[in-house]
Enzyme design. Structure first.
Site, PDB file in Angstrom:
ATOM      1  N   MET A   1       0.855  -1.364  -0.057  1.00  6.49           N
ATOM      2  CA  MET A   1       0.055   0.041   0.039  1.00  6.49           C
ATOM      3  C   MET A   1       0.812   1.204   0.105  1.00  6.49           C
ATOM      4  O   MET A   1       0.481   2.370   0.461  1.00  6.49           O
ATOM      5  CB  MET A   1      -1.052   0.010   1.359  1.00  6.49           C
ATOM      6  CG  MET A   1      -2.022  -1.056   1.067  1.00  6.49           C
ATOM      7  SD  MET A   1      -3.517  -0.998   2.210  1.00  6.49           S
ATOM      8  CE  MET A   1      -2.688  -0.728   3.637  1.00  6.49           C
TER       9      MET A   1
ATOM     10  N   GLY B   1      11.247  -2.870   5.356  1.00 12.07           N
ATOM     11  CA  GLY B   1      10.393  -4.218   5.300  1.00 12.07           C
ATOM     12  C   GLY B   1       9.875  -4.646   3.952  1.00 12.07           C
ATOM     13  O   GLY B   1      10.275  -5.587   3.534  1.00 12.07           O
ATOM     14  N   HIS B   2       9.511  -3.523   3.330  1.00 16.15           N
ATOM     15  CA  HIS B   2       9.313  -3.925   1.981  1.00 16.15           C
ATOM     16  C   HIS B   2      10.473  -4.217   1.003  1.00 16.15           C
ATOM     17  O   HIS B   2      10.330  -5.066   0.064  1.00 16.15           O
ATOM     18  CB  HIS B   2       8.414  -2.758   1.386  1.00 16.15           C
ATOM     19  CG  HIS B   2       7.212  -2.093   1.907  1.00 16.15           C
ATOM     20  ND1 HIS B   2       7.024  -1.183   2.881  1.00 16.15           N
ATOM     21  CD2 HIS B   2       5.814  -2.724   1.977  1.00 16.15           C
ATOM     22  CE1 HIS B   2       5.723  -0.934   3.128  1.00 16.15           C
ATOM     23  NE2 HIS B   2       4.937  -2.132   2.748  1.00 16.15           N
TER      24      HIS B   2
ATOM     25  N   GLN C   1     -10.165  -2.784   2.582  1.00 15.39           N
ATOM     26  CA  GLN C   1      -9.649  -3.251   4.012  1.00 15.39           C
ATOM     27  C   GLN C   1      -9.533  -2.176   5.211  1.00 15.39           C
ATOM     28  O   GLN C   1      -9.108  -2.535   5.987  1.00 15.39           O
ATOM     29  CB  GLN C   1      -8.198  -3.748   3.798  1.00 15.39           C
ATOM     30  CG  GLN C   1      -7.041  -2.867   3.564  1.00 15.39           C
ATOM     31  CD  GLN C   1      -5.942  -3.511   2.978  1.00 15.39           C
ATOM     32  OE1 GLN C   1      -5.742  -4.190   1.701  1.00 15.39           O
ATOM     33  NE2 GLN C   1      -4.980  -3.777   3.913  1.00 15.39           N
TER      34      GLN C   1
ATOM     35  N   ASP D   1       2.499  -9.330   9.349  1.00 21.98           N
ATOM     36  CA  ASP D   1       1.212  -9.471   9.277  1.00 21.98           C
ATOM     37  C   ASP D   1       0.760 -11.063   9.251  1.00 21.98           C
ATOM     38  O   ASP D   1       0.443 -11.572   8.254  1.00 21.98           O
ATOM     39  CB  ASP D   1       0.672  -8.466   8.161  1.00 21.98           C
ATOM     40  CG  ASP D   1       0.708  -7.131   8.265  1.00 21.98           C
ATOM     41  OD1 ASP D   1       0.102  -6.750   9.243  1.00 21.98           O
ATOM     42  OD2 ASP D   1       1.450  -6.423   7.404  1.00 21.98           O
TER      43      ASP D   1
ATOM     44  N   SER E   1       6.863  -0.728  10.172  1.00 21.01           N
ATOM     45  CA  SER E   1       5.540  -0.466   9.783  1.00 21.01           C
ATOM     46  C   SER E   1       5.230   0.990   9.192  1.00 21.01           C
ATOM     47  O   SER E   1       5.667   1.972   9.877  1.00 21.01           O
ATOM     48  CB  SER E   1       4.443  -0.692  11.001  1.00 21.01           C
ATOM     49  OG  SER E   1       3.305  -0.346  10.540  1.00 21.01           O
TER      50      SER E   1
ATOM     51  N   ARG F   1       2.714   2.575   9.732  1.00 21.37           N
ATOM     52  CA  ARG F   1       1.996   3.335  10.664  1.00 21.37           C
ATOM     53  C   ARG F   1       3.013   3.981  11.777  1.00 21.37           C
ATOM     54  O   ARG F   1       2.638   4.466  12.616  1.00 21.37           O
ATOM     55  CB  ARG F   1       0.904   2.479  11.247  1.00 21.37           C
ATOM     56  CG  ARG F   1      -0.263   2.271  10.214  1.00 21.37           C
ATOM     57  CD  ARG F   1      -1.400   1.732  10.873  1.00 21.37           C
ATOM     58  NE  ARG F   1      -2.486   1.796   9.966  1.00 21.37           N
ATOM     59  CZ  ARG F   1      -2.998   0.707   9.082  1.00 21.37           C
ATOM     60  NH1 ARG F   1      -2.593  -0.361   9.172  1.00 21.37           N
ATOM     61  NH2 ARG F   1      -4.116   0.950   8.408  1.00 21.37           N
TER      62      ARG F   1
HETATM   63  O1  PAF Z   1       0.127  -5.716   3.677  1.00 25.66           O
HETATM   64  C1  PAF Z   1      -0.257  -4.902   3.005  1.00 25.66           C
HETATM   65  O2  PAF Z   1       0.220  -3.754   2.719  1.00 25.66           O
HETATM   66  C2  PAF Z   1      -1.871  -5.077   2.308  1.00 25.66           C
HETATM   67  O3  PAF Z   1      -2.746  -5.603   3.387  1.00 25.66           O
HETATM   68  C3  PAF Z   1      -1.891  -5.655   0.858  1.00 25.66           C
HETATM   69  C4  PAF Z   1      -1.291  -7.092   1.170  1.00 25.66           C
HETATM   70  C5  PAF Z   1      -0.966  -4.930   0.060  1.00 25.66           C
HETATM   71  C6  PAF Z   1      -3.157  -5.747   0.547  1.00 25.66           C
HETATM   72  O4  PAF Z   1      -3.756  -4.375   0.474  1.00 25.66           O
END
Ligand code: PAF
Length: 290
Positions: free
Chosen positions: A33, A39-40, A64, A153, A188, A190
């Site tokens: 997102m 982390g990404h 979501q 997650d 995160s 956030r």
């Molecule tokens: O983990 C996330 O950032 C979101 O839940 C995802 C998997 C991209 C789905 O919108």
């Protein structure tokens, strides 16, 4: 730095991917997102190592977020996201608008059973239905070989694996270890919401999980004792407000009677307006007689 292609529509994306498929290249997908952090980057690195071509999707999925949540203010920084993608060898960034995604999100949400209603699902009703809907759409659009998700997650990871199994999708879901700040706080997007005091005290989440997993490794088998221990450590922070502490079977998310096999310790905790989650794997240390 490699050059990165940006696709804002499914058609553009398909045209890049069509060429890759014609060349028999394997495709790795990292769904995000945005507001990308280390982390990404670790998911991207896993993808570039395992796949010939890496696609990062950036889509803040409204489905979501519950009504009282932070969809409107969710942190966004496209230019820094693109730099991170370029620096880590991403080939394609897929950044669709809500209008572009809408037709792919109209299907009835996949039925995933009780796991979407407990822990995160209990605190955030409809969250996992929204995640599953967008993830399934992204899997169908990209038709990749691999998809990379963070263990941070953990419930989401288990649900996505179940989604793939239930729908016989051919993509392989790869879970990647949580990346942490030096004091242990899980990275995160956030975390930017935390003020200085909250940020300092948020380390209790990591400390509580460490304490829980150490006790299990040393032979504690009582669910109640571990839960109490985790709560006690978190409650040393005056700013922490526990949402849940869970000790679950990592595959079924059921709570065992006693801790005899590997378990996942789950924590969700609010610091002010910010909700943080984390988890650890824990199992009893096997002591050799020699
Ligand atoms: O983990 C996330 O950032 C979101 O839940 C995802 C998997 C991209 C789905 O919108």
């Amino acid at each position: 730095m490699t050059s990165v292609q940006i696709a804002e529509t499914v058609e553009e994306l398909q045209s890049y991917l069509g060429k890759a498929r014609a060349d028999n290249l394997t495709i790795g997908l990292v769904p995000t997102m945005g507001f990308l952090h280390e982390g990404h980057a670790s998911l991207i690195n896993a993808s570039t190592q395992q796949s010939d071509l890496t696609v990062v999707s950036i889509y803040v999925n409204p489905l979501q977020f519950n009504l009282n949540e932070d969809f409107d203010v969710y942190p966004r920084d496209v230019s820094s996201d693109l730099t991170l993608c370029k620096d880590h060898g991403v080939n394609i960034v897929f950044m669709p608008s809500e209008d572009e995604m809408r037709p792919f999100l109209s299907e009835k949400p996949p039925n995933l059973g009780e796991i979407v209603e407990i822990y995160e699902g209990e605190s955030r009703p409809t969250h996992f239905q929204g995640v599953a809907t967008v993830v399934k759409a992204l899997f169908e659009i990209v038709e990749g070989n691999y998809a990379f998700f963070g263990e941070k997650d953990f419930q989401q990871l288990v649900i996505v694996k179940q989604l793939v199994k239930d729908h016989s999708l051919s993509i392989k879901v790869v879970g990647c270890p949580t990346v942490r700040e030096t004091d242990g706080l899980a990275k995160s997007s956030r975390n930017v919401y935390l003020n200085q005091n909250e940020r300092e005290q948020s380390v209790v989440i990591y400390q509580s999980l460490m304490a829980g997993s150490e006790a299990i490794s040393n032979g504690e088998t009582s669910i109640q004792n571990i839960e109490l221990l985790i709560r006690e450590v978190i409650e040393t922070s005056p700013l922490a407000n526990i949402d849940y502490v869970g000790i679950v079977d990592p595959l079924t998310f059921g709570t065992p009677d006693n801790i005899t096999n590997e378990v996942r310790l789950l924590v969700a905790c609010n610091f002010g307006q910010t909700r943080l989650i984390d988890n650890f794997s824990a199992k009893r240390e096997v002591v050799s007689n020699q």
